[in-house]
Write a protein that holds these residues in place. Structure first.
Motif, short mmCIF file in Angstrom:
data_model
loop_
_atom_site.label_atom_id
_atom_site.label_comp_id
_atom_site.label_asym_id
_atom_site.label_seq_id
_atom_site.Cartn_x
_atom_site.Cartn_y
_atom_site.Cartn_z
N ASP A 183 0.83 -1.21 0.00
CA ASP A 183 0.00 0.00 0.00
C ASP A 183 0.87 1.26 0.00
O ASP A 183 0.59 2.23 -0.72
CB ASP A 183 -0.92 0.00 1.22
CG ASP A 183 -1.98 -1.09 1.13
OD1 ASP A 183 -2.27 -1.53 0.00
OD2 ASP A 183 -2.49 -1.51 2.18
N ALA A 184 1.90 1.25 0.82
CA ALA A 184 2.77 2.42 0.87
C ALA A 184 3.46 2.64 -0.47
O ALA A 184 3.63 3.77 -0.93
CB ALA A 184 3.81 2.25 1.98
N THR A 185 3.86 1.54 -1.11
CA THR A 185 4.51 1.66 -2.41
C THR A 185 3.56 2.24 -3.45
O THR A 185 3.93 3.10 -4.26
CB THR A 185 5.00 0.29 -2.87
OG1 THR A 185 5.89 -0.25 -1.89
CG2 THR A 185 5.74 0.39 -4.20
N MET A 186 2.30 1.79 -3.44
CA MET A 186 1.30 2.32 -4.38
C MET A 186 1.02 3.79 -4.12
O MET A 186 0.83 4.58 -5.06
CB MET A 186 0.01 1.50 -4.28
CG MET A 186 0.17 0.05 -4.73
SD MET A 186 0.72 -0.10 -6.45
CE MET A 186 -0.67 0.62 -7.31
N ASN A 187 0.99 4.19 -2.84
CA ASN A 187 0.77 5.61 -2.52
C ASN A 187 1.90 6.48 -3.05
O ASN A 187 1.67 7.56 -3.59
CB ASN A 187 0.63 5.78 -1.01
CG ASN A 187 -0.68 5.20 -0.48
OD1 ASN A 187 -1.66 5.09 -1.22
ND2 ASN A 187 -0.69 4.83 0.79
N GLU A 188 3.13 5.99 -2.89
CA GLU A 188 4.26 6.75 -3.41
C GLU A 188 4.19 6.86 -4.93
O GLU A 188 4.49 7.92 -5.51
CB GLU A 188 5.57 6.07 -3.00
CG GLU A 188 5.88 6.16 -1.52
CD GLU A 188 6.15 7.59 -1.08
OE1 GLU A 188 6.60 8.39 -1.92
OE2 GLU A 188 5.91 7.90 0.10
N LEU A 189 3.79 5.78 -5.58
CA LEU A 189 3.67 5.81 -7.04
C LEU A 189 2.59 6.79 -7.48
O LEU A 189 2.76 7.53 -8.46
CB LEU A 189 3.37 4.40 -7.55
CG LEU A 189 3.22 4.25 -9.07
CD1 LEU A 189 4.51 4.67 -9.78
CD2 LEU A 189 2.87 2.81 -9.44
N GLN A 190 1.48 6.80 -6.75
CA GLN A 190 0.38 7.72 -7.09
C GLN A 190 0.83 9.18 -6.93
O GLN A 190 0.53 10.03 -7.78
CB GLN A 190 -0.83 7.44 -6.20
CG GLN A 190 -2.06 8.27 -6.56
CD GLN A 190 -3.26 7.91 -5.71
OE1 GLN A 190 -3.15 7.10 -4.79
NE2 GLN A 190 -4.40 8.48 -6.00
N ARG A 191 1.55 9.47 -5.88
CA ARG A 191 2.05 10.83 -5.67
C ARG A 191 3.01 11.24 -6.78
O ARG A 191 2.98 12.38 -7.26
CB ARG A 191 2.77 10.91 -4.32
CG ARG A 191 1.84 10.78 -3.11
CD ARG A 191 2.65 10.80 -1.83
NE ARG A 191 1.79 10.59 -0.66
CZ ARG A 191 2.24 10.48 0.58
NH1 ARG A 191 3.56 10.59 0.81
NH2 ARG A 191 1.41 10.28 1.58
N LEU A 192 3.84 10.30 -7.19
CA LEU A 192 4.78 10.61 -8.27
C LEU A 192 4.04 10.92 -9.57
O LEU A 192 4.40 11.86 -10.29
CB LEU A 192 5.74 9.43 -8.46
CG LEU A 192 6.80 9.59 -9.55
CD1 LEU A 192 7.71 10.77 -9.24
CD2 LEU A 192 7.63 8.32 -9.69
N LEU A 193 3.00 10.14 -9.88
CA LEU A 193 2.23 10.37 -11.10
C LEU A 193 1.51 11.72 -11.04
O LEU A 193 1.47 12.46 -12.04
CB LEU A 193 1.22 9.23 -11.30
CG LEU A 193 1.82 7.86 -11.63
CD1 LEU A 193 0.72 6.80 -11.71
CD2 LEU A 193 2.57 7.91 -12.97
N LEU A 194 0.93 12.06 -9.89
CA LEU A 194 0.25 13.35 -9.76
C LEU A 194 1.23 14.50 -9.91
O LEU A 194 0.92 15.54 -10.52
CB LEU A 194 -0.46 13.42 -8.40
CG LEU A 194 -1.67 12.49 -8.23
CD1 LEU A 194 -2.21 12.59 -6.81
CD2 LEU A 194 -2.77 12.85 -9.23
N LEU A 195 2.42 14.34 -9.33
CA LEU A 195 3.43 15.39 -9.45
C LEU A 195 3.84 15.60 -10.90
O LEU A 195 3.95 16.73 -11.39
CB LEU A 195 4.65 15.03 -8.61
CG LEU A 195 5.82 16.02 -8.64
CD1 LEU A 195 5.37 17.40 -8.12
CD2 LEU A 195 6.99 15.51 -7.82
#
Length: 219
Positions: A183-195
Motif C-alpha cells: 500500500d505504501a509503495t502504491m501511494n508513493e507511485l500515485q504521488r509521483l504520477l500526480l506530481l
C-alpha cells in the motif's frame, strides 16, 4: 685437387656435426615434452580451530580439491605489498598444494578479513620456485568453500559464487527486511504520477501563454 678434397671433407664434417646437434636438441625437447607434469594430488589445510590438518585428495574428494584450488590458481604475478592490519584479518588458514606427493605451493587464506576475503602468497614456496610475495583480494565464496572442505566456519548463504574480492557479504542485512508494504509503495507511485501530471499542466499553460503573447505582438 688437395684443397678441393679438404674443402669437401670440411663441408661434410660440418653437415654431420649440425645434424648431430639438431638430433640431440630434438631428442631433448621430445623428452621434456613427453615427460608429464605430476598432477595435483590434493591440498592440505591447517589453521584456526583445526586440531590436525585437513588432507583432501583428488582421488577421494575431487570436488573439494578443485574448489580450494579455484581460490588460489588465478593469482597474478604481483600483488599488493601491504595487506590489512593484523587485527582486521580474522582467522588464518594455510593451504598447501601437492603435486604428486610433494608440496608445491602454499598460500595463507583469510576468509573473514575486514573488507573482503584476502590471500597472502609467500615468496618462499615449497618447490623453491621464484615468486613475488604479495596480498590479493580473495573470492567472495572463500568462506563457504573452506567450510565445505571441513573448516569450522559459520555458514554464509548470501555470498556470490565465484568472482574476486569485494567483501564477505554482498546483500546488506537490512535489505532482507521490507521497508514498505504494498500500500505504501502504491501511494508513493500515485504521488509521483500526480506530481508529473502537475508539472505537465504548468508547462502546457506556460507555453500557451507565451504563444498568445507572441501572437498579440505580431499583429
Amino acid at each position: 685437387m688437395v684443397r678441393r678434397v679438404r674443402r669437401l671433407l670440411a663441408a661434410v664434417a660440418g653437415a654431420v656435426l649440425a645434424t648431430a646437434c639438431a638430433l640431440t636438441l630434438a631428442g631433448t625437447t621430445a623428452a621434456h615434452a613427453t615427460t608429464p607434469k605430476p598432477p595435483v594430488a590434493g591440498v592440505d589445510i591447517t589453521g584456526d580451530e583445526l586440531d590436525e590438518p585437513l588432507r583432501l585428495r583428488a582421488d577421494t574428494r575431487p570436488t573439494e580439491v578443485n574448489a580450494v584450488l579455484d581460490q588460489v590458481d588465478w593469482l597474478g604475478r604481483t600483488g599488493q605489498q601491504r595487506g590489512p592490519q593484523a587485527a582486521d584479518l580474522g582467522p588464518k588458514y594455510t593451504v598447501v598444494v601437492l603435486a604428486g606427493d610433494v608440496p608445491k605451493n602454499t598460500y595463507d587464506l583469510y576468509p573473514l578479513a575486514k573488507g573482503g576475503p584476502r590471500i597472502y602468497r609467500p615468496a618462499k614456496q615449497p618447490d623453491r620456485s621464484k615468486t613475488l610475495a604479495g596480498w590479493f583480494f580473495g573470492r567472495l565464496n572463500m568462506s563457504e568453500t573452506l567450510r565445505s572442505a571441513g573448516v569450522p566456519l559459520e555458514p554464509q548463504f548470501d555470498t556470490i559464487s565465484g568472482g574476486a574480492g569485494g567483501g564477505g557479504r554482498v546483500i546488506p542485512d537490512d535489505s532482507l527486511v521490507p521497508k514498505q508494504d504494498l500500500d505504501a509503495t502504491m501511494n508513493e507511485l500515485q504521488r509521483l504520477l500526480l506530481l508529473n501530471a502537475g508539472v505537465m499542466v504548468v508547462i502546457t499553460v506556460g507555453l500557451a501563454g507565451i504563444a498568445l503573447l507572441v501572437r498579440r505582438r505580431t499583429r
